[in-house]
Design an enzyme around this catalytic site. Structure first.
Site, mmCIF file in Angstrom:
data_model
loop_
_atom_site.group_PDB
_atom_site.id
_atom_site.type_symbol
_atom_site.label_atom_id
_atom_site.label_comp_id
_atom_site.label_asym_id
_atom_site.label_seq_id
_atom_site.Cartn_x
_atom_site.Cartn_y
_atom_site.Cartn_z
ATOM 1 C CB VAL A 44 -0.956 0.000 1.217
ATOM 2 C CG1 VAL A 44 -1.575 1.364 1.447
ATOM 3 C CG2 VAL A 44 -2.060 -1.023 0.980
ATOM 4 C CD GLU B 165 -1.538 -7.586 -2.325
ATOM 5 O OE1 GLU B 165 -1.280 -8.710 -2.755
ATOM 6 O OE2 GLU B 165 -1.395 -7.269 -1.140
ATOM 7 C CE LYS C 62 -9.255 -2.041 3.605
ATOM 8 N NZ LYS C 62 -9.124 -2.277 2.171
ATOM 9 C CB ALA D 112 -18.113 -21.047 -6.667
ATOM 10 N N GLY E 43 -8.356 -15.465 0.375
ATOM 11 C CA GLY E 43 -7.109 -15.474 1.151
ATOM 12 C C GLY E 43 -6.520 -14.089 1.058
ATOM 13 C CB CYS F 254 -7.016 -7.323 2.870
ATOM 14 S SG CYS F 254 -5.698 -6.142 2.557
ATOM 15 C CE LYS G 43 -5.656 -9.506 -5.654
ATOM 16 N NZ LYS G 43 -6.570 -8.393 -5.570
HETATM 17 N N1 LIG Z 1 -2.034 -5.196 0.641
HETATM 18 C C1 LIG Z 1 -3.223 -4.751 0.285
HETATM 19 O O1 LIG Z 1 -3.775 -5.122 -0.773
HETATM 20 C C2 LIG Z 1 -3.938 -3.735 1.139
HETATM 21 C C3 LIG Z 1 -5.047 -3.055 0.605
HETATM 22 C C4 LIG Z 1 -5.696 -2.105 1.389
HETATM 23 C C5 LIG Z 1 -5.254 -1.850 2.678
HETATM 24 N N2 LIG Z 1 -4.179 -2.546 3.168
HETATM 25 C C6 LIG Z 1 -3.727 -2.217 4.540
HETATM 26 O O2 LIG Z 1 -2.586 -1.356 4.423
HETATM 27 C C7 LIG Z 1 -1.657 -1.610 5.476
HETATM 28 C C8 LIG Z 1 -0.299 -1.993 4.896
HETATM 29 O O3 LIG Z 1 -0.459 -3.193 4.184
HETATM 30 P P1 LIG Z 1 0.685 -3.747 3.207
HETATM 31 O O4 LIG Z 1 0.118 -4.930 2.517
HETATM 32 O O5 LIG Z 1 1.236 -2.609 2.413
HETATM 33 O O6 LIG Z 1 1.764 -4.188 4.299
HETATM 34 P P2 LIG Z 1 3.292 -4.607 4.060
HETATM 35 O O7 LIG Z 1 3.613 -5.549 5.139
HETATM 36 O O8 LIG Z 1 3.482 -4.992 2.625
HETATM 37 O O9 LIG Z 1 4.099 -3.237 4.275
HETATM 38 C C9 LIG Z 1 4.319 -2.645 5.511
HETATM 39 C C10 LIG Z 1 5.660 -1.931 5.434
HETATM 40 O O10 LIG Z 1 5.816 -1.131 6.613
HETATM 41 C C11 LIG Z 1 7.172 -1.198 7.022
HETATM 42 N N3 LIG Z 1 7.257 -0.803 8.433
HETATM 43 C C12 LIG Z 1 6.841 -1.498 9.519
HETATM 44 N N4 LIG Z 1 7.068 -0.770 10.652
HETATM 45 C C13 LIG Z 1 7.625 0.395 10.251
HETATM 46 C C14 LIG Z 1 8.075 1.551 10.946
HETATM 47 N N5 LIG Z 1 7.997 1.658 12.253
HETATM 48 N N6 LIG Z 1 8.610 2.556 10.210
HETATM 49 C C15 LIG Z 1 8.701 2.463 8.867
HETATM 50 N N7 LIG Z 1 8.287 1.399 8.163
HETATM 51 C C16 LIG Z 1 7.750 0.376 8.846
HETATM 52 C C17 LIG Z 1 7.564 -2.639 6.735
HETATM 53 O O11 LIG Z 1 8.958 -2.799 6.667
HETATM 54 C C18 LIG Z 1 6.855 -2.861 5.391
HETATM 55 O O12 LIG Z 1 7.692 -2.515 4.304
HETATM 56 C C19 LIG Z 1 -2.293 -2.728 6.319
HETATM 57 O O13 LIG Z 1 -2.987 -2.145 7.382
HETATM 58 C C20 LIG Z 1 -3.246 -3.393 5.348
HETATM 59 O O14 LIG Z 1 -4.339 -4.013 5.999
HETATM 60 C C21 LIG Z 1 -3.510 -3.447 2.431
#
Ligand SMILES: NC(=O)c1ccc[n+]([C@@H]2O[C@H](COP(=O)([O-])OP(=O)(O)OC[C@H]3O[C@@H](n4cnc5c(N)ncnc54)[C@H](O)[C@@H]3O)[C@@H](O)[C@H]2O)c1
Length: 437
Positions: free
Chosen positions: A11, A158, A210, A258, A263, A266, A326
């Site tokens: 994200v 994604e 959300k 279906a 998975g 999220c 996916k």
């Molecule tokens: N992946 C998705 O499709 C998606 C979609 C919508 C919302 N989200 C939400 O967005 C958020 C992030 O998801 P993601 O999939 O990008 O996670 P991710 O694990 O891919 O990325 C998180 C990043 O944050 C970094 N990080 C952790 N602690 C840190 C700190 N203290 N300082 C700086 N960097 C730090 C990690 O090293 C990592 O690179 C989550 O809450 C998730 O639920 C994700």
């Protein structure tokens, strides 16, 4: 506008690149030094179509830069956006430790007023806690700067993340004071000017929007999988039913597919966290518990189908197509393939697996005995059966006759309903899919 995006995962990195694309200057901060080094060189650490090009474009334009030094990001920008992870913690609760750490660091270092935007998915009431963490650290230093909290959840998918970010169905922004509201309108102005729906609300509603969205989509998937089980018992065809339902505008066709269940990073964790939130507020979470139970049962039903048809899997060679949760992503978090392959491996199957992009990430989650092949064709060689676990387009292109020719056996277990049952059965394959005769 100059903004600092903390966390450059799926994200954060997409947000950073897209905010640069719409004209802002972005500093991306991550604690993962190796990731930051790669990003500085223009190497994209995740598979996301279009992202490497956008990243390179804005490293060259100078609109995006990366650092491990949060302090640097905080001082350079008046708007700070946290996009760190919120995985499942103890007792289904969202683990907010990464968010807390970011807030405390901001409290420790900020020397002036800031707008702090929580983009991570966080349970209702978290922004209030964030405010508390920031202020606690400032109190320790004996300073008081106003930090305006904003909830701006992200809805990107994604695999389609760039388009979703630049042409979103809606942008949801929750805030308490007008200063934060103005900053957010400025941040999203290029998208608002293009006519994107921009919804302003209170912080709590934004946080909950959300979870409500993800839980509803997960519910649609479990609902159609429940109907698929009924179809298998009664001889009806779930694809026909999904079409018949989806043409009703009140229902809509998306997420009525279906398969082996949802998975990813999220849906499973967000459904769990919403159950926990409901429990904490004393609101019945029965509906979501069933959504979750149906989803888990779907993997077991698939394994049982494979075992029943093959008369057990001990010593059987299984070709597996698709590992990612996916298509168009290398994300293996909570992918149904993990549970399915762990069970089949435990029961003595010999597994040869292929996925177009997720094999490197999959290796750490899958049993050591699983052999990873370099092509889909290689996985089929000498196999008793083909198991389709992700609906990559690449697999859809295969002609049934070519599959039959490459397999040693003649069973196909299509966990994503990508092939036509009549065509597959017509050439003598024993073809089983989800909820279709
Ligand atoms: N992946 C998705 O499709 C998606 C979609 C919508 C919302 N989200 C939400 O967005 C958020 C992030 O998801 P993601 O999939 O990008 O996670 P991710 O694990 O891919 O990325 C998180 C990043 O944050 C970094 N990080 C952790 N602690 C840190 C700190 N203290 N300082 C700086 N960097 C730090 C990690 O090293 C990592 O690179 C989550 O809450 C998730 O639920 C994700």
């Amino acid at each position: 506008m100059k903004l600092c995006v903390i966390g450059t995962g799926y994200v954060g990195l997409v947000s950073a690149a897209c905010f640069a694309e719409i004209g802002h200057e972005v500093v991306g901060v991550d604690i993962d030094a190796a990731k930051v080094e790669r990003l500085k060189k223009g190497e994209c650490p995740i598979y996301e179509p279009g992202l490497p090009e956008l990243l390179k474009k804005h490293l060259t334009s100078g609109k995006i830069s990366f650092t491990t030094n949060l302090d640097e990001g905080i001082h350079a920008c008046s708007l700070i956006m946290a996009a760190v992870g919120t995985p499942t913690g103890q007792g289904r609760r969202a683990d907010l430790s990464q968010v807390e750490s970011v807030c405390r660091t901001i409290g420790e270092h900020t020397k002036e007023e800031k707008v702090l935007v929580i983009k991570s998915t966080v349970p209702v009431g978290t922004s209030e806690k964030c405010q508390g963490w920031v202020e606690e650290e400032m109190t320790k230093r004996g300073v008081k700067h106003h930090v305006h909290l904003v909830s701006n959840p992200e809805f990107l998918r994604e695999g389609k993340a760039i388009t979703d970010f630049l042409q979103p169905d809606r942008i949801v922004v929750g805030f308490r004071d007008e200063k934060a509201g103005r900053a957010m309108r400025e941040l999203y102005k290029p998208l608002i000017d293009q006519g994107m729906k921009y919804l302003e609300m209170d912080v709590e509603s934004a946080e909950l929007t959300k979870y409500a969205s993800n839980a509803f989509l997960a519910t649609k998937i479990s609902f159609i999988n429940f109907i698929a089980a009924l179809c298998e018992a009664s001889g009806a065809d779930v694809e026909k039913i999904a079409e018949g339902m989806g043409l009703d505008k009140r229902i809509a066709p998306a997420f009525l597919k279906a398969g082996i269940g949802y998975g990813g990073s999220c849906f499973p964790k967000d459904v769990q966290a919403l159950i926990k939130t409901a429990d904490e507020y004393g609101v019945s979470s029965e509906l979501l518990r069933h959504v979750e139970a149906i989803n888990e049962a779907q993997r077991d039903r698939y394994v049982r189908m494979v075992e029943k048809e093959l008369g057990g899997v001990r010593g059987k060679k299984l070709a597996v197509w698709g590992l990612a949760f996916k298509p168009d992503t290398d994300d293996m978090r909570s992918a149904p393939s993990i549970d399915i392959l762990l069970t089949l491996n435990d029961r003595g199957a010999k597994i040869a697996a292929f996925d177009p992009v997720s094999m490197a990430t999959a290796k750490k989650d899958l049993p050591k005995d699983v052999v990873f092949t370099t092509t889909a064709q290689e996985a089929l060689s000498g196999a008793d059966a083909l198991l389709v676990l992700t609906d990559w387009d690449e697999f859809r292109q295969w002609k049934p006759t070519t599959i039959k020719g490459a397999l040693s056996g003649n069973h196909v277990f299509d966990g994503r309903n990508i092939f036509d049952p009549q065509e597959m059965k017509g050439i003598g394959l024993i073809y089983r899919s989800i909820g279709r005769p």
